[in-house]
Design a protein around this motif. Structure first.
Motif, PDB file in Angstrom:
ATOM      1  N   SER A  65       0.834  -1.195   0.000  1.00  0.00           N
ATOM      2  CA  SER A  65       0.000   0.000   0.000  1.00  0.00           C
ATOM      3  C   SER A  65       0.873   1.250   0.000  1.00  0.00           C
ATOM      4  N   SER A  66       0.235   2.399  -0.076  1.00  0.00           N
ATOM      5  CA  SER A  66       0.968   3.663  -0.089  1.00  0.00           C
ATOM      6  C   SER A  66       1.730   3.891   1.219  1.00  0.00           C
ATOM      7  N   LYS A  67       1.282   3.246   2.304  1.00  0.00           N
ATOM      8  CA  LYS A  67       1.965   3.406   3.590  1.00  0.00           C
ATOM      9  C   LYS A  67       3.264   2.599   3.641  1.00  0.00           C
ATOM     10  N   SER A  68       3.352   1.535   2.836  1.00  0.00           N
ATOM     11  CA  SER A  68       4.569   0.743   2.707  1.00  0.00           C
ATOM     12  C   SER A  68       5.234   0.481   4.059  1.00  0.00           C
TER      13      SER A  68
END
Length: 411
Positions: free
Chosen positions: A329-332
């Motif tokens: 996800s964008s949060k990685s």
């Protein structure tokens, strides 16, 4: 006449075993005279943040055994050499059907002897049916550490098991503060749980007279101060000695063996790209050196005196659901060993009382963004002195903490 009662083959000699019925809340257990005895039990401890994803039926990997074929050729009740199953879950909003699924999987071979939840933090304990009679009492307690130390999304749930000879085993399921940088908050959660379990607010911090009903009894199950109450008491010079003692209390000191499980949320320090590179190179020792929990333990800030097995399995968080791929996800999020099982022996207890047989994760379980972690222990509760009802304080109506037992029903 002497008889040998085998609990995994090592429940030693017994003498004149009696059936004196002892009422311990709803748990009725016979008194036992024991002489020169070793009490060895196999514990299978599981911690799993299920991410609100119910598993039913329970997979064999979680059970740690294979199903036994019935005469009809269909799979029947699972079999295992485990004496005690301890199942700690977090983000489990399905704890009732979860328990039913475990009860169905274990069948008549095991009895549920402890169960409690704090919001979505859950703990359930099953004991092999033929061993259940040896339990003297079961007590439950919980401590909230969420918003304002009231909300139960974070905190701990515990079961205290009392065995013959006054041997006490403490089992804890916890979910500590999240996010990479919240190390101190996690330490604070740990400290609040260890101080608050099995301690009533009435004993620790008397409620101010104003607004308190006569003979009001504080709830012992959840420790959560009223608004403004802590500050008021901290400024009261008469209560400072009590508060000082309260800060130093550790519930594990009141037990012979403590096993602490949960999504402890300690992370690996670093950035995603660097950690991923090290992980792909199999350089676990680099990740271990940057593990927040390891650092805090070495500095004496959390889980002092606890032991943990060697971590030889990959980080258990965070995965894309139904895959073995770390967070895309964008949060990685940085892969980390958030899910842990530690143990501790009480003061004066031989460290050899607990023997870790296995410590691993279960990567084949993919329904959550966490992987389950399992620890197998052999717990030798030691030589139990000969005792009887007249001279054994643990047969009293109060437990060894000096409070009325609030045991639970064997189901």
């Amino acid at each position: 006449m002497e008889e040998v009662v085998n609990i995994h083959g090592t429940w030693g000699e017994t003498e004149n075993r009696k059936s004196v019925e002892q009422e311990e809340s709803t748990l009725s257990i016979p008194a036992i005279r024991v002489r020169h005895s070793r009490f060895l039990l196999k514990f299978r401890c599981l911690t799993f943040n299920i991410n609100s994803q119910l598993l039913d039926p329970i997979p064999d990997e979680l059970l740690g055994c294979s199903a036994v074929p019935t005469n009809s050729g269909k799979d029947g009740t699972a079999t295992s050499d485990t004496d005690v199953y301890v199942i700690a879950t977090q983000e489990n909003g399905f704890w009732s059907p979860w328990e039913k699924a475990w009860t169905a999987a274990l069948g008549d071979n095991y009895q549920k002897i402890a169960s409690s939840n704090l919001a979505a933090i859950h703990l359930v304990v099953f004991v092999r049916s033929e061993h259940a009679q040896y339990l003297r009492s079961v007590r439950m307690s919980k401590v909230a550490t969420g918003v304002g130390n009231i909300v139960g999304n974070k905190g701990g749930v515990a079961a205290s098991l009392l065995f013959p000879g006054g041997r006490k085993v403490l089992l804890i399921s916890s979910h500590l503060a999240a996010h990479d940088g919240k190390v101190q908050e996690r330490n604070d959660d740990y400290n609040r749980i260890r101080r608050g379990l099995f301690e009533s607010r009435q004993n620790l911090i008397p409620t101010p007279r104003k607004g308190r009903k006569r003979n009001q009894i504080a709830d012992e199950s959840v420790l959560s101060p009223r608004a403004g109450e802590t500050e008021a008491h901290e400024n009261n010079p008469r209560l400072k000695p009590m508060l000082s003692s309260m800060k130093g209390r550790d519930v594990s000191d009141e037990h012979h063996v403590t096993i602490w499980m949960g999504d402890l949320n300690y992370r690996v320090n670093g950035n995603r790209r660097a950690v991923q590179h090290v992980l792909e190179g199999g350089m676990f020792e680099v990740l271990h050196a940057n593990d927040q929990l390891g650092k805090e333990r070495k500095r004496g800030r959390a889980f002092v005196g606890f032991n943990e097995g060697d971590i030889t399995f990959p980080p258990t968080y965070k995965f894309d659901k139904d895959t073995d791929t770390y967070d895309t996800s964008s949060k990685s999020r940085i892969p980390s060993w958030t899910d842990r099982i530690l143990w501790k022996t009480g003061k004066g207890v031989d460290v050899g009382t607990v023997s870790l047989q296995q410590y691993t994760s279960l990567p084949s379980i993919k329904n959550s963004d966490h992987k389950p972690v399992v620890a197998l222990f052999e717990v030798d509760l030691g030589r139990i002195a000969e005792h009887d009802r007249q001279n054994d304080a643990s047969f009293d109506e109060k437990d060894d903490f000096g409070r009325e037992s609030c045991g639970c029903t064997i189901q």
